[in-house]
Scaffold this motif. Structure first.
Motif, mmCIF file in Angstrom:
data_model
loop_
_atom_site.group_PDB
_atom_site.id
_atom_site.type_symbol
_atom_site.label_atom_id
_atom_site.label_comp_id
_atom_site.label_asym_id
_atom_site.label_seq_id
_atom_site.Cartn_x
_atom_site.Cartn_y
_atom_site.Cartn_z
ATOM 1 N N GLN A 59 0.888 -1.277 -0.073
ATOM 2 C CA GLN A 59 -0.080 -0.091 0.019
ATOM 3 C C GLN A 59 0.953 1.318 -0.003
ATOM 4 N N GLU A 60 2.154 0.971 0.016
ATOM 5 C CA GLU A 60 3.093 2.290 -0.095
ATOM 6 C C GLU A 60 2.939 3.199 1.129
ATOM 7 N N ILE A 61 2.616 2.755 2.128
ATOM 8 C CA ILE A 61 2.509 3.579 3.603
ATOM 9 C C ILE A 61 3.560 3.189 4.636
ATOM 10 N N PRO A 62 4.057 3.882 5.531
ATOM 11 C CA PRO A 62 4.797 3.655 6.501
ATOM 12 C C PRO A 62 4.356 2.368 7.315
ATOM 13 N N VAL A 63 5.397 1.462 7.620
ATOM 14 C CA VAL A 63 4.852 0.175 8.478
ATOM 15 C C VAL A 63 4.584 0.921 9.965
ATOM 16 N N GLU A 64 5.135 1.826 10.121
ATOM 17 C CA GLU A 64 5.131 2.453 11.706
ATOM 18 C C GLU A 64 3.435 3.151 11.769
ATOM 19 N N SER A 65 2.968 3.163 10.585
ATOM 20 C CA SER A 65 1.393 3.777 10.835
ATOM 21 C C SER A 65 0.384 2.674 11.029
ATOM 22 N N LEU A 66 0.936 1.436 10.918
ATOM 23 C CA LEU A 66 -0.046 0.234 10.942
ATOM 24 C C LEU A 66 0.176 -0.470 12.582
ATOM 25 N N LYS A 67 -0.937 -0.807 12.958
ATOM 26 C CA LYS A 67 -1.275 -1.424 14.309
ATOM 27 C C LYS A 67 -1.670 -2.909 13.969
ATOM 28 N N TYR A 68 -1.336 -3.804 14.953
ATOM 29 C CA TYR A 68 -1.270 -5.177 14.565
ATOM 30 C C TYR A 68 -2.183 -5.868 15.915
ATOM 31 N N TYR A 69 -3.219 -6.507 15.807
ATOM 32 C CA TYR A 69 -4.085 -6.937 16.813
ATOM 33 C C TYR A 69 -4.264 -8.490 16.582
ATOM 34 N N ILE A 70 -4.458 -9.043 17.870
ATOM 35 C CA ILE A 70 -4.581 -10.607 17.861
ATOM 36 C C ILE A 70 -5.770 -10.964 18.671
ATOM 37 N N VAL A 71 -6.613 -11.659 18.021
ATOM 38 C CA VAL A 71 -7.894 -12.089 18.886
ATOM 39 C C VAL A 71 -7.494 -13.449 19.284
ATOM 40 N N ALA A 72 -7.627 -13.725 20.624
ATOM 41 C CA ALA A 72 -7.327 -15.050 21.222
ATOM 42 C C ALA A 72 -8.559 -15.815 21.442
ATOM 43 N N VAL A 73 -8.614 -16.800 20.986
ATOM 44 C CA VAL A 73 -9.766 -17.538 20.934
ATOM 45 C C VAL A 73 -9.709 -18.929 21.770
ATOM 46 N N GLU A 74 -10.124 -19.212 23.012
ATOM 47 C CA GLU A 74 -10.244 -20.269 23.746
ATOM 48 C C GLU A 74 -10.896 -21.581 23.195
ATOM 49 N N THR A 75 -10.329 -22.610 23.057
ATOM 50 C CA THR A 75 -11.050 -23.601 22.619
ATOM 51 C C THR A 75 -11.531 -24.800 23.301
ATOM 52 N N PHE A 76 -11.790 -24.125 24.573
ATOM 53 C CA PHE A 76 -12.329 -24.919 25.821
ATOM 54 C C PHE A 76 -13.407 -24.132 26.590
ATOM 55 N N PRO A 77 -14.548 -24.626 27.226
ATOM 56 C CA PRO A 77 -15.442 -23.571 27.935
ATOM 57 C C PRO A 77 -14.758 -22.616 29.069
ATOM 58 N N PRO A 78 -14.929 -21.291 29.068
ATOM 59 C CA PRO A 78 -16.257 -20.888 28.320
ATOM 60 C C PRO A 78 -15.870 -20.166 27.158
ATOM 61 N N TYR A 79 -14.949 -20.629 26.320
ATOM 62 C CA TYR A 79 -14.610 -19.898 25.247
ATOM 63 C C TYR A 79 -14.212 -18.348 25.018
ATOM 64 N N GLU A 80 -13.418 -18.082 25.918
ATOM 65 C CA GLU A 80 -13.102 -16.822 26.064
ATOM 66 C C GLU A 80 -12.627 -16.338 24.835
ATOM 67 N N VAL A 81 -12.805 -15.014 24.395
ATOM 68 C CA VAL A 81 -12.403 -14.431 23.253
ATOM 69 C C VAL A 81 -11.706 -12.927 23.692
ATOM 70 N N ILE A 82 -10.456 -12.813 23.634
ATOM 71 C CA ILE A 82 -9.926 -11.674 24.003
ATOM 72 C C ILE A 82 -8.733 -10.926 23.086
ATOM 73 N N PRO A 83 -9.082 -9.787 22.703
ATOM 74 C CA PRO A 83 -8.410 -8.855 21.864
ATOM 75 C C PRO A 83 -7.026 -8.611 22.504
ATOM 76 N N TYR A 84 -5.982 -8.578 21.584
ATOM 77 C CA TYR A 84 -4.551 -7.748 22.175
ATOM 78 C C TYR A 84 -4.326 -7.077 20.894
ATOM 79 N N GLN A 85 -3.521 -6.010 21.425
ATOM 80 C CA GLN A 85 -2.860 -5.011 20.749
ATOM 81 C C GLN A 85 -1.329 -5.179 20.829
ATOM 82 N N LEU A 86 -0.491 -5.609 19.770
ATOM 83 C CA LEU A 86 0.799 -5.681 19.900
ATOM 84 C C LEU A 86 1.672 -4.558 20.195
#
Length: 218
Positions: A155-182
């Motif tokens: 996209q020809e943009i500075p890499v510093e201008s981008l953010k990276y998020y990970i959404v962690a999904v548990e595969t066991f009850p209660p199946y927590e879904v938690i977002p993280y920003q690196l």
């Protein structure tokens, strides 16, 4: 399971097929089988079902449906995730690019103008104290560096201008879904790993230097 979770949350539910319910299969002794999928009857039913599926359809155990529904509910109930989803411009965006002379490719789960959001299923706790080590040990920081670099270059943009998020999904009850920003520190570690990987490829593969065998004391 991870593939099914990705497809379910990316609105590709029609690409998932649920195998027959095996919960009533019995053993030769006439009792309910603890592992019905491992019985001859269970295997036959599953194989017969899979033989009917078109190419590209992912077959999952019958009981997986309840798990996927719970994960989706938690995913859609999280306001931070939904705020990011409101800004998503592409799903499963395919990238092919060159970094330090090496070819890289990948598919970005979700992306917006200034961010990438990646889904990660885990059989461990998705809580902060546990998942920070999962990010390090599974090299998700390295993956982030690769994806961010490809998106920035394309996209020809500075890499510093981008953010990276990970959404962690548990595969066991209660199946927590938690977002993280690196964090900047985590991303810096990822870019250092990427630099090291590229250097190792140059040193020992591309120019075919002999590998120095022996025990290394660290």
């Amino acid at each position: 399971l991870g593939t099914a979770i990705h497809m379910y949350l990316q609105d590709s539910k029609d690409m998932i097929a649920y195998e027959p319910d095996l919960s009533q299969i019995k053993t030769k002794e006439g009792v309910i089988a603890k592992n019905p999928g491992m019985t001859n009857e269970g295997k036959a039913l599953i194989n017969a079902f899979r033989d009917t599926l078109p190419k590209g359809i992912v077959a999952v155990p019958f009981e997986t449906k309840a798990l996927l529904e719970s994960v989706e509910l938690n995913f859609k109930s999280n306001p931070e995730i939904q705020e990011l989803m409101s800004r998503v411009t592409a799903v499963e965006g395919a990238y092919l690019d060159t970094i330090s002379g090496l070819n890289f490719k990948g598919k970005l789960d979700f992306e917006g103008p200034d961010f990438i959001m990646d889904l990660k299923s885990t059989g461990k706790s998705a809580g902060e104290n546990s998942f920070r080590y999962t990010i390090r040990d599974s090299h998700y920081d390295l993956q982030a560096a690769i994806y961010l670099t490809m998106k920035a270059q394309t996209q020809e943009i500075p890499v510093e201008s981008l953010k990276y998020y990970i959404v962690a999904v548990e595969t066991f009850p209660p199946y927590e879904v938690i977002p993280y920003q690196l964090s900047d520190m985590t991303l810096m570690n990822g870019f250092e790993k990427l630099k090291t990987v590229c250097q190792l490829y140059d040193n020992y593969i591309r120019i075919k230097r002999p590998y120095k065998r022996g025990i290394i004391v660290i």
